[in-house]
Design a protein around this motif. Structure first.
Motif, short mmCIF file in Angstrom:
data_model
loop_
_atom_site.label_atom_id
_atom_site.label_comp_id
_atom_site.label_asym_id
_atom_site.label_seq_id
_atom_site.Cartn_x
_atom_site.Cartn_y
_atom_site.Cartn_z
N ASP A 16 0.84 -1.21 0.00
CA ASP A 16 0.00 0.00 0.00
C ASP A 16 0.87 1.25 0.00
OD1 ASP A 16 -2.25 -1.57 0.05
OD2 ASP A 16 -2.62 -1.33 2.20
N ARG A 17 1.91 1.24 0.83
CA ARG A 17 2.80 2.41 0.89
C ARG A 17 3.52 2.62 -0.44
NH1 ARG A 17 3.73 3.87 6.36
NH2 ARG A 17 1.90 3.15 7.50
N ALA A 18 3.89 1.52 -1.08
CA ALA A 18 4.66 1.62 -2.33
C ALA A 18 3.79 2.06 -3.49
CB ALA A 18 5.32 0.27 -2.64
N PHE A 19 2.55 1.57 -3.57
CA PHE A 19 1.70 1.81 -4.74
C PHE A 19 0.58 2.82 -4.50
CE2 PHE A 19 3.14 -2.67 -5.66
CZ PHE A 19 3.97 -2.31 -6.70
N SER A 20 0.50 3.37 -3.28
CA SER A 20 -0.54 4.36 -2.99
C SER A 20 0.04 5.66 -2.46
CB SER A 20 -1.54 3.79 -1.97
OG SER A 20 -2.09 2.58 -2.43
N ALA A 210 19.17 -2.88 2.78
CA ALA A 210 19.14 -1.47 3.17
C ALA A 210 17.79 -0.85 2.81
CB ALA A 210 20.26 -0.70 2.48
N HIS A 211 17.23 -1.26 1.68
CA HIS A 211 15.91 -0.75 1.31
C HIS A 211 14.86 -1.15 2.33
CE1 HIS A 211 12.34 0.22 -0.98
NE2 HIS A 211 11.96 -1.04 -0.95
N LYS A 212 14.89 -2.41 2.75
CA LYS A 212 13.88 -2.93 3.67
C LYS A 212 14.01 -2.36 5.08
CE LYS A 212 12.81 -7.37 1.52
NZ LYS A 212 11.36 -7.10 1.49
N PHE A 213 15.24 -2.30 5.58
CA PHE A 213 15.44 -2.01 7.00
C PHE A 213 15.94 -0.60 7.30
CE2 PHE A 213 15.87 -6.62 6.50
CZ PHE A 213 14.90 -7.05 7.41
N ALA A 214 16.30 0.17 6.27
CA ALA A 214 16.79 1.53 6.50
C ALA A 214 16.01 2.55 5.68
CB ALA A 214 18.28 1.63 6.18
N ASP A 215 15.92 2.35 4.38
CA ASP A 215 15.27 3.33 3.52
C ASP A 215 13.75 3.33 3.71
OD1 ASP A 215 15.39 5.28 1.34
OD2 ASP A 215 14.34 3.77 0.18
N ALA A 216 13.13 2.14 3.75
CA ALA A 216 11.67 2.07 3.90
C ALA A 216 11.18 2.70 5.20
CB ALA A 216 11.20 0.62 3.78
N PRO A 217 11.82 2.43 6.35
CA PRO A 217 11.37 3.10 7.58
C PRO A 217 11.45 4.63 7.49
CG PRO A 217 12.77 1.24 8.11
CD PRO A 217 12.86 1.43 6.63
N LYS A 218 12.47 5.13 6.78
CA LYS A 218 12.61 6.58 6.64
C LYS A 218 11.56 7.16 5.71
CE LYS A 218 15.94 10.11 5.17
NZ LYS A 218 17.31 10.34 4.64
N ASN A 220 8.70 5.51 4.51
CA ASN A 220 7.32 5.02 4.68
C ASN A 220 6.94 4.74 6.13
OD1 ASN A 220 6.64 4.51 1.66
ND2 ASN A 220 8.58 3.43 1.94
N ASP A 221 7.86 5.03 7.05
CA ASP A 221 7.59 4.79 8.46
C ASP A 221 7.23 3.33 8.72
OD1 ASP A 221 7.45 5.63 11.12
OD2 ASP A 221 5.28 5.93 11.02
N MET A 222 7.88 2.44 8.00
CA MET A 222 7.56 1.01 8.13
C MET A 222 8.71 0.17 7.58
SD MET A 222 4.51 -1.12 6.24
CE MET A 222 3.21 -0.11 6.98
N ILE A 223 9.13 -0.84 8.32
CA ILE A 223 10.10 -1.80 7.81
C ILE A 223 9.41 -2.67 6.75
CG2 ILE A 223 11.42 -3.87 8.39
CD1 ILE A 223 12.06 -2.63 11.07
N PHE A 224 10.04 -2.80 5.59
CA PHE A 224 9.46 -3.60 4.52
C PHE A 224 9.88 -5.06 4.65
CE2 PHE A 224 8.08 -0.56 0.89
CZ PHE A 224 7.24 0.09 1.79
#
Length: 335
Positions: A16-20, A210-218, A220-224
Motif C-alpha cells: 500500500d505504501r509503495a503503490f498508494s 538497506a531498502h527494507k530495514f533503513a530506507d523504507a522506515p525513513k 514510509n515509516d515502516m520496515i518492509f
C-alpha cells in the motif's frame, strides 16, 4: 483472500505504501479497494519466522480485515478494522457467542506463539549501521558468498514489489506488461550502454536489505519485512537474513576482518526447510523436494468447522458453517 497468514496481510500494508503514495498505481488500488483479507493466526510458527520480533504481528495483528484463531472446537474470530467489523455484523446470524473459556484459550495461543519465536536483531540500529557499512564494504561481498542470484528471496517475500516493464508482440499486435522482478538479478540494475550501478552480488545484497530495514522506515515509516522467514527457508544457498543482519551490527569497519562476518547459515540449519516455493497471486505452491517428492495442494472441499466469533469491539454473534459465507456477506462472490 481467505486464509492469508498475518505476515502476508502485513505485506499488503507495505505494498500500500509503495503503490498508494506519491506515485499512485490505479490498477493496484482498484483491486485493493475491492479486496477483503481474512487471515488465519499461526499457533505454531515455523522456526524461521520472526514476525513478532520485527513487526509484533502475533500480539498486535495488522493488515487483515478479519482474523481467525483456530481453537479445538472452532475458530475465534476478530474484526481488526471497520471493514472487518462490518463484514462480521453483516453476517452476524452466522455466528454464536463465545464461551468464557474461548478468550482464555486465545490468550494462551498468543503467548505460546510468541514464546516459540526468537529474534535477537535490534532493528532500530540498522539504519545507522547501513550508513556505516555501505554496499562497497568487503563485509557484503563476504555475506553474499554462495549466493547464486536466483531471486527466490524476493519472489517469496510478501513485501517486495520490484517489477520490470516488457513489450510483448506476436508481430502484429503488441502489449506492454509489468513483470515481477528481483533486485538480486544481475541484469536488474543494468542500464543503456551496459552501465550497472550494482555489478557485484554484495552490492545487490546490501541494496535489498538497506531498502527494507533503513530506507523504507525513513520514507514510509515502516520496515518492509514482515518476518515470514521464507527467504531463510527457501534460499538454495542457506543464507539466513537474521544472521547477516546480526553480523552487520557486530562488524567494525577497519577493525576485525570481514572473514568471520556474514557467512551463510550451514546446510541443515533448523531454519532452512529445503522446499522450494513459488508465490503466485497469494497462493503458495511448494515444489518437489527430496523429502516431499510429490508436494502438492488439492482443492477438494472438506468439512468445515463452525466459527466462534467476537468483533473488535465485541458485539457480533451467530454460527458460521461455511467460511465462504463471510465473502458473500461482504458482497463478494469469491473468497
Amino acid at each position: 483472500i481467505f486464509g492469508a497468514r498475518l505476515c502476508d496481510a502485513a505485506g499488503l500494508l507495505a505494498l500500500d505504501r509503495a503503490f498508494s503514495g506519491e506515485y499512485s498505481d490505479p490498477y493496484y488500488n482498484e483491486r485493493r479497494k475491492n479486496s477483503v483479507i481474512i487471515a488465519l493466526y499461526c499457533p505454531e510458527p515455523h522456526p524461521a519466522c520472526f514476525c513478532e520480533g520485527v513487526r509484533k504481528l502475533l500480539t498486535e495483528p495488522k493488515g487483515a480485515d478479519v482474523l481467525l484463531y483456530p481453537l479445538p472446537d472452532g475458530f475465534f474470530v476478530e474484526g481488526l478494522c471497520d471493514k472487518g467489523n462490518e463484514i462480521i455484523h453483516a453476517g452476524k446470524r452466522l455466528f454464536k457467542n463465545p464461551d468464557p473459556g474461548h478468550e482464555e484459550k486465545r490468550r494462551e495461543m498468543i503467548k505460546s506463539a510468541v514464546n516459540a519465536q526468537s529474534c535477537e536483531v535490534d532493528f532500530s540500529l540498522l539504519p545507522e549501521k547501513f550508513k556505516e557499512v555501505p554496499g562497497s564494504s568487503p563485509f557484503w561481498n563476504e555475506a553474499a558468498k554462495g549466493c547464486i542470484s536466483c531471486g527466490i528471496c524476493s519472489f517469496v517475500c510478501p513485501a517486495c514489489q520490484c517489477f520490470s516493464v516488457q513489450d510483448i508482440s506476436d508481430g502484429i499486435h503488441g502489449e506492454r506488461v509489468r513483470c515481477w522482478a528481483s533486485c538480486q538479478d544481475c541484469q536488474f540494475g543494468k542500464m543503456a550502454g551496459g552501465i550497472d550501478p550494482r555489478p557485484e552480488k554484495g552490492e545487490r545484497n546490501y541494496h535489498r536489505l538497506a531498502h527494507k530495514f533503513a530506507d523504507a522506515p525513513k520514507r514510509n515509516d515502516m520496515i518492509f519485512c514482515t518476518g515470514c522467514g521464507r527467504c531463510i527457508r527457501h534460499c538454495p544457498s542457506h543464507h539466513d537474513v537474521l544472521e547477516t543482519l546480526n553480523r552487520s551490527l557486530e562488524y567494525r569497519p577497519g577493525g576485525s576482518s570481514a572473514e568471520s562476518c556474514g557467512v551463510p547459515a550451514k546446510a541443515g540449519s533448523h531454519r532452512w526447510s529445503g522446499v522450494g516455493v513459488i508465490v503466485l497471486d497469494m497462493v503458495l505452491l511448494p515444489l518437489a523436494s527430496p523429502s516431499r517428492p510429490q508436494s502438492t495442494f488439492s482443492c477438494e472441499r472438506r468439512s468445515i468447522t463452525p466459527l466462534i466469533c467476537t468483533a473488535h469491539p465485541p458485539g457480533a454473534a451467530g454460527l458460521l458453517a461455511d467460511p465462504r459465507e463471510l465473502g458473500r456477506a461482504a458482497g463478494r462472490d469469491r473468497v
